[in-house]
Design a protein around this motif. Structure first.
Motif, PDB file in Angstrom:
ATOM      1  N   ASP A  38       0.066   5.581  14.429  1.00 36.64           N
ATOM      2  CA  ASP A  38       0.530   7.122  13.702  1.00 36.64           C
ATOM      3  C   ASP A  38       0.635   6.688  12.004  1.00 36.64           C
ATOM      4  N   ALA A  39       1.236   5.518  11.776  1.00 34.90           N
ATOM      5  CA  ALA A  39       1.139   5.259  10.471  1.00 34.90           C
ATOM      6  C   ALA A  39      -0.040   5.005   9.911  1.00 34.90           C
ATOM      7  N   VAL A  68      -8.818  -4.685   5.935  1.00 34.51           N
ATOM      8  CA  VAL A  68      -8.562  -3.246   5.569  1.00 34.51           C
ATOM      9  C   VAL A  68      -7.410  -3.113   4.764  1.00 34.51           C
ATOM     10  N   LEU A  69      -6.347  -3.548   4.930  1.00 33.14           N
ATOM     11  CA  LEU A  69      -5.064  -3.312   4.092  1.00 33.14           C
ATOM     12  C   LEU A  69      -5.511  -4.077   2.533  1.00 33.14           C
ATOM     13  N   TYR A  70      -5.779  -5.269   2.572  1.00 33.21           N
ATOM     14  CA  TYR A  70      -6.032  -5.690   1.400  1.00 33.21           C
ATOM     15  C   TYR A  70      -7.174  -5.033   0.479  1.00 33.21           C
ATOM     16  N   GLU A  71      -8.107  -4.731   1.096  1.00 31.61           N
ATOM     17  CA  GLU A  71      -9.255  -3.774   0.378  1.00 31.61           C
ATOM     18  C   GLU A  71      -8.519  -2.473  -0.108  1.00 31.61           C
ATOM     19  N   ARG A  72      -7.594  -2.000   0.360  1.00 32.43           N
ATOM     20  CA  ARG A  72      -7.122  -0.679  -0.018  1.00 32.43           C
ATOM     21  C   ARG A  72      -6.182  -1.064  -1.093  1.00 32.43           C
ATOM     22  N   LEU A 104       0.682  -1.119   0.010  1.00 27.19           N
ATOM     23  CA  LEU A 104      -0.213  -0.102   0.132  1.00 27.19           C
ATOM     24  C   LEU A 104       0.914   1.391  -0.157  1.00 27.19           C
ATOM     25  N   ARG A 105       1.801   1.433   0.856  1.00 27.53           N
ATOM     26  CA  ARG A 105       2.730   2.487   0.967  1.00 27.53           C
ATOM     27  C   ARG A 105       3.650   2.650  -0.381  1.00 27.53           C
ATOM     28  N   GLY A 109      -4.093   7.157   5.785  1.00 25.55           N
ATOM     29  CA  GLY A 109      -5.365   7.014   5.484  1.00 25.55           C
ATOM     30  C   GLY A 109      -6.134   5.759   5.974  1.00 25.55           C
ATOM     31  N   ILE A 110      -5.862   4.605   6.667  1.00 24.90           N
ATOM     32  CA  ILE A 110      -6.819   3.844   6.903  1.00 24.90           C
ATOM     33  C   ILE A 110      -7.045   3.898   8.478  1.00 24.90           C
ATOM     34  N   LEU A 111      -6.902   4.742   8.972  1.00 29.44           N
ATOM     35  CA  LEU A 111      -7.101   4.558  10.487  1.00 29.44           C
ATOM     36  C   LEU A 111      -8.764   4.364  10.677  1.00 29.44           C
ATOM     37  N   SER A 112      -9.578   5.237   9.920  1.00 29.01           N
ATOM     38  CA  SER A 112     -11.019   5.169  10.130  1.00 29.01           C
ATOM     39  C   SER A 112     -11.320   3.661   9.770  1.00 29.01           C
TER      40      SER A 112
END
Length: 381
Positions: free
Chosen positions: A50-51, A108-112, A17-18, A56-59
């Motif tokens: 923090d990361a 969450v990471l996969y969907e992004r 993602l990053r 942009g995945i915190l929510s």
């Protein structure tokens, strides 16, 4: 720029993602035939929190997180020893943290990232070669990939680490415990929704975690001197826990019906360097702080974020970027490893007196001074 990432868990997905956000092309290679879900619950905070906010995945993580209304400790017959309420639990985990299942964090990471990377399931790394311009990666499916960077995010038993530095026994530090974790189809009636119930006895711990949305996780952790080499997980757990009462017989039966059970030793990874040339290790393959420290997922996300920050700052010198990244992250990883080694002695004590002493701070956690001490020692390390 192009990267091949071995392992599509939290560390690998975070890195993909990053890197996508930084304009890289990525290929994720995953041994499993498909995505896995579930896993044990983690407290996600610190540099990971923090990361997550920055990328942009915190929510999304907050939407998947759950709160534990009560953490209750029981005797073998089910009678209650003591309990921590929601306020006390929240105070000892910190304000900038959340509790989430590992599988939900991965989701969450996969969907992004799924629309921005290629994910190749059911194959593994077999070899690689590198020079000062590129790395050539051979996979078990017969393909050869060329990239600017190879990242081994393939966990405790990393094939990338073995190819880069040597056999895993040279780098694994055995903490002399084993764990088994599985999702349960049914919540035991004596575990209320939103509650985690746990019992410890003579080097054995068991917990059932109510993880929201009707999901429940069974967790077994025990000292390795209880184990027998070669025993399958169901046989071993019944032998080790079969004399205990309360919900434990019901949970052992539930594990027989589970789709899968994660079963492994608890070990840390200590590697003198996390990279060589254009190849780097990230996450458990590099440092594995273990669940005793409770910070692995946070380090994986925070470590991936910092890695790409350094790569972006040094686009023409990948080895230098990898060195700068390790210099930034290694002190945090080593601090959490020290915490994990310290905590292991009180995780599943073999002696009843040691067990009583280890639980005393928890019994007193409703008092502010004790709660502050626990936060300093076990949360901040």
């Amino acid at each position: 720029m192009r990267a091949v990432i071995i392992g599509a868990g939290i560390a690998g997905l975070s890195t993909a993602l990053r890197l996508h956000q930084a304009g890289w092309e990525t290929l994720l290679v995953e041994r499993a035939p498909a995505r896995r879900d579930g896993g044990y619950a983690v407290t996600f905070g610190g540099i990971g929190y923090d990361a997550a906010e920055r990328i942009g995945i915190l929510s999304d993580l907050q939407a998947r997180s759950f709160e534990t209304a009560e953490l209750s400790y029981h005797r073998s017959d089910g009678s209650r020893l003591f309990a921590l309420d929601r306020a006390t639990i929240a105070a000892t985990t910190g304000a900038r943290s959340l509790t989430i299942l590992r599988g939900d964090l991965e989701s969450v990471l996969y969907e992004r990232v799924r629309d921005h990377t290629t994910i190749r399931f059911g194959t593994t790394l077999t070899s690689f070669e590198q020079d000062d311009r590129e790395v050539r990666v051979a996979l078990a499916d017969g393909t050869v990939e060329t990239a600017d960077l190879l990242i081994g995010a393939d966990g405790l038993h990393s094939a990338t680490r073995t190819l880069l530095f040597g056999p895993e026994e040279d780098f694994l530090v055995d903490l002399q415990h084993k764990i088994a974790v599985s999702m349960l189809d049914r919540r035991p009636a004596s575990i209320a929704p939103g509650t985690t119930g746990t019992h410890s006895s003579r080097g054995r711990t068991v917990a059932v975690i109510s993880a929201g949305d009707g999901r429940n996780v069974a967790f077994f952790g025990y000292r390795a001197d209880h184990a027998r080499p070669g025993a399958d997980v169901h046989t071993e757990l019944r032998r080790i826990y079969g004399d205990l009462g309360w919900i434990i017989p019901e949970v052992l039966t539930g594990l027989q019906e589970a789709d899968s059970v994660y079963f492994d030793t608890i070990s840390q990874v200590v590697v003198p360097s996390w990279s060589k040339g254009r190849v780097a290790l990230l996450g458990d393959s590099a440092w594995c702080v273990t669940l005793f420290a409770g910070y692995g997922s946070s380090l994986a996300v925070g470590g991936a974020d910092r890695l790409v920050t350094e790569l972006t700052a040094r686009p023409d010198d990948i080895p230098a970027a990898l060195q700068a990244w390790e210099t930034a992250i290694r002190p945090e990883a080593e601090r959490k490893q020290r915490l994990g080694r310290r905590v292991k002695g009180i995780y599943a004590p073999a002696h009843p007196l040691t067990l009583w002493l280890s639980m005393l701070p928890l019994r007193l956690a409703s008092f502010p001074l004790v709660r502050s001490y626990m936060t300093r020692r076990y949360i901040k390390g």
